[in-house]
Design a protein around this motif. Structure first.
Motif, PDB file in Angstrom:
ATOM      1  N   ILE A 122      -0.881   1.157  12.888  1.00 42.06           N
ATOM      2  CA  ILE A 122       0.217   2.516  12.596  1.00 42.06           C
ATOM      3  C   ILE A 122       1.008   2.249  11.605  1.00 42.06           C
ATOM      4  CG2 ILE A 122       1.374   5.055  12.940  1.00 42.06           C
ATOM      5  CD1 ILE A 122      -0.234   4.885  15.022  1.00 42.06           C
ATOM      6  N   LYS A 123       1.765   1.133  12.009  1.00 40.96           N
ATOM      7  CA  LYS A 123       2.964   0.781  11.352  1.00 40.96           C
ATOM      8  C   LYS A 123       2.165   0.002   9.194  1.00 40.96           C
ATOM      9  CE  LYS A 123       6.337  -1.844  12.105  1.00 40.96           C
ATOM     10  NZ  LYS A 123       6.492  -3.798  13.367  1.00 40.96           N
ATOM     11  N   THR A 124       1.381  -0.806   9.630  1.00 43.63           N
ATOM     12  CA  THR A 124      -0.219  -1.207   8.591  1.00 43.63           C
ATOM     13  C   THR A 124      -0.115   0.073   7.738  1.00 43.63           C
ATOM     14  OG1 THR A 124      -0.532  -2.679   9.204  1.00 43.63           O
ATOM     15  CG2 THR A 124      -0.860  -2.399   7.253  1.00 43.63           C
ATOM     16  N   TYR A 125      -0.769   1.370   8.590  1.00 40.04           N
ATOM     17  CA  TYR A 125      -1.141   2.260   7.324  1.00 40.04           C
ATOM     18  C   TYR A 125      -0.896   3.383   8.137  1.00 40.04           C
ATOM     19  CZ  TYR A 125      -5.163   4.936   5.260  1.00 40.04           C
ATOM     20  OH  TYR A 125      -6.236   5.727   4.403  1.00 40.04           O
ATOM     21  N   PRO A 126      -0.410   3.857   8.404  1.00 37.52           N
ATOM     22  CA  PRO A 126       0.242   5.464   8.830  1.00 37.52           C
ATOM     23  C   PRO A 126      -0.791   6.954   9.533  1.00 37.52           C
ATOM     24  CG  PRO A 126       2.457   4.592   7.437  1.00 37.52           C
ATOM     25  CD  PRO A 126       0.717   3.733   6.610  1.00 37.52           C
ATOM     26  N   ASP A 127      -1.330   6.816   7.871  1.00 42.02           N
ATOM     27  CA  ASP A 127      -3.029   8.133   8.021  1.00 42.02           C
ATOM     28  C   ASP A 127      -3.651   7.409   8.979  1.00 42.02           C
ATOM     29  OD1 ASP A 127      -1.439   9.293   5.989  1.00 42.02           O
ATOM     30  OD2 ASP A 127      -2.944   8.100   3.970  1.00 42.02           O
ATOM     31  N   ALA A 128      -3.543   6.149   9.752  1.00 43.03           N
ATOM     32  CA  ALA A 128      -4.591   5.856  10.699  1.00 43.03           C
ATOM     33  C   ALA A 128      -4.844   7.581  11.738  1.00 43.03           C
ATOM     34  CB  ALA A 128      -4.369   4.879  11.538  1.00 43.03           C
TER      35      ALA A 128
END
Length: 339
Positions: A50-56
């Protein structure tokens, strides 16, 4: 190995983020491990993705369950705390429903997976844990969610009652068997110390006063005997209150566990004071014979049942205490802004 695996996750997430197109690759590669990590309670992987890709955070499975829903459904406390501490979209996640029209409170009302229940000793403690989950989720949703109905026209409370009726029966049976066994032990101790109170060591003088009434050991014997009698009777009363309880669902949350804790503690006090009274009586009988080796042997033998009780029952009492009196499932920490 755990540290190396986490480093690998960070590296792969960074590679996916730098690739094009980001969304399609993230959906294809990050979605399965994110949802699986949420189910298994691997919060480090969930946090890194989630830190890398918030839309996850919006990724869902075939039943429209997000990581938030899966954490509740699978009773993954660490994952739920992680998502709950995020700023931003947690309230939007709470509003979403699955394909059957269940909101997050409906999911909290379902029975936990067996592998999660088996981690908790005793059906009564398992029921308490389920109630704690339902109550905590109930606190963070809007009031109207409590009356929402799914596609089967079931409210969260209806689902909870239906899914947990067998666990309530098992919890009632477990509590009654435990209380019945302990009440027999408490009654036995009460009988022994009452008999000891009317047959004091050293017998009585002609004037009706005990021969050893001036001795310090006799005072210790009298006080210990009285404490043992009162605490064993108190334990019997507590266990009797468990046997006669109504066993409604919410009785397993605080009422019944508190009674069981106090029953165990009173039984432990009665056992300790019984052994102290026993040692004092032996000392009164043999103190003038200078048989010190015998006194040491008696004291050591008196410690054996106390030690056995502590070793066998302390883990259960500690689990009861922590489960009943801890602050709550959701840790009140500072908000962690992950995106």
């Amino acid at each position: 190995m755990h540290h190396k695996a986490l480093q690998l996750v960070k590296y792969l997430c960074g590679k996916i983020k730098s690739s094009k197109p980001v969304y399609s690759r993230a959906l294809l590669i990050l979605k399965p491990p994110l949802l699986l990590a949420a189910e298994l309670g691997v919060c480090e992987v969930v946090e890194e993705i989630i830190k890398t890709y918030p839309d996850a955070i919006w990724f869902t499975n075939e039943k429209n369950h997000s990581v938030f829903h899966l954490a509740v459904l699978k009773r993954q406390e660490k994952v739920f705390n992680l998502i709950f501490q995020m700023s931003g979209h947690k309230h939007l996640l709470l509003m979403s429903q699955d394909v059957d029209g269940n909101n997050i409170l409906h999911l909290a009302g379902k029975l936990a997976p067996e592998y999660q229940l088996h981690r908790i000793p005793g059906a009564a403690l398992q029921m308490q844990r389920e109630l704690q989950w339902f109550e905590e989720v109930e606190k963070i949703v809007k009031p109207n969610y409590k009356e929402d109905k799914n596609s089967k026209q079931e409210t969260p409370a209806m689902i909870f009652t239906e899914k947990h009726k067998n666990l309530v029966k098992d919890g009632e049976k477990w509590m009654k068997v435990t209380a019945n066994s302990c009440s027999i032990a408490a009654a036995l101790i009460a009988t022994i110390v009452f008999a000891a109170a009317i047959t004091v060591p050293g017998d009585y003088a002609d004037n009706g006063i005990p021969n050893f009434y001036r001795a310090t050991a006799f005072k210790i014997f009298s006080i210990s005997d009285a404490l043992s009698l009162s605490s064993s009777v108190a334990a019997i009363i507590m266990f009797l209150s468990i046997l006669t309880a109504r066993y409604a669902e919410y009785d397993f949350l605080y009422s019944l566990p508190k009674r069981l804790i106090w029953g165990f503690l009173m039984l432990f006090v009665s056992l300790i004071t019984l052994m102290v009274a026993f040692c004092a009586a032996i000392f009164l009988v043999f103190c003038n014979q200078k048989a010190y080796w015998l006194l040491v042997l008696v004291v050591v033998s008196a410690l054996v049942p106390v030690f056995m009780y502590a070793v066998s029952q302390f883990p259960l009492v500690w689990e009861l205490f922590i489960s009943t009196y801890r602050p709550g499932i959701f840790r009140k920490q500072g908000t962690r802004v992950l995106y």
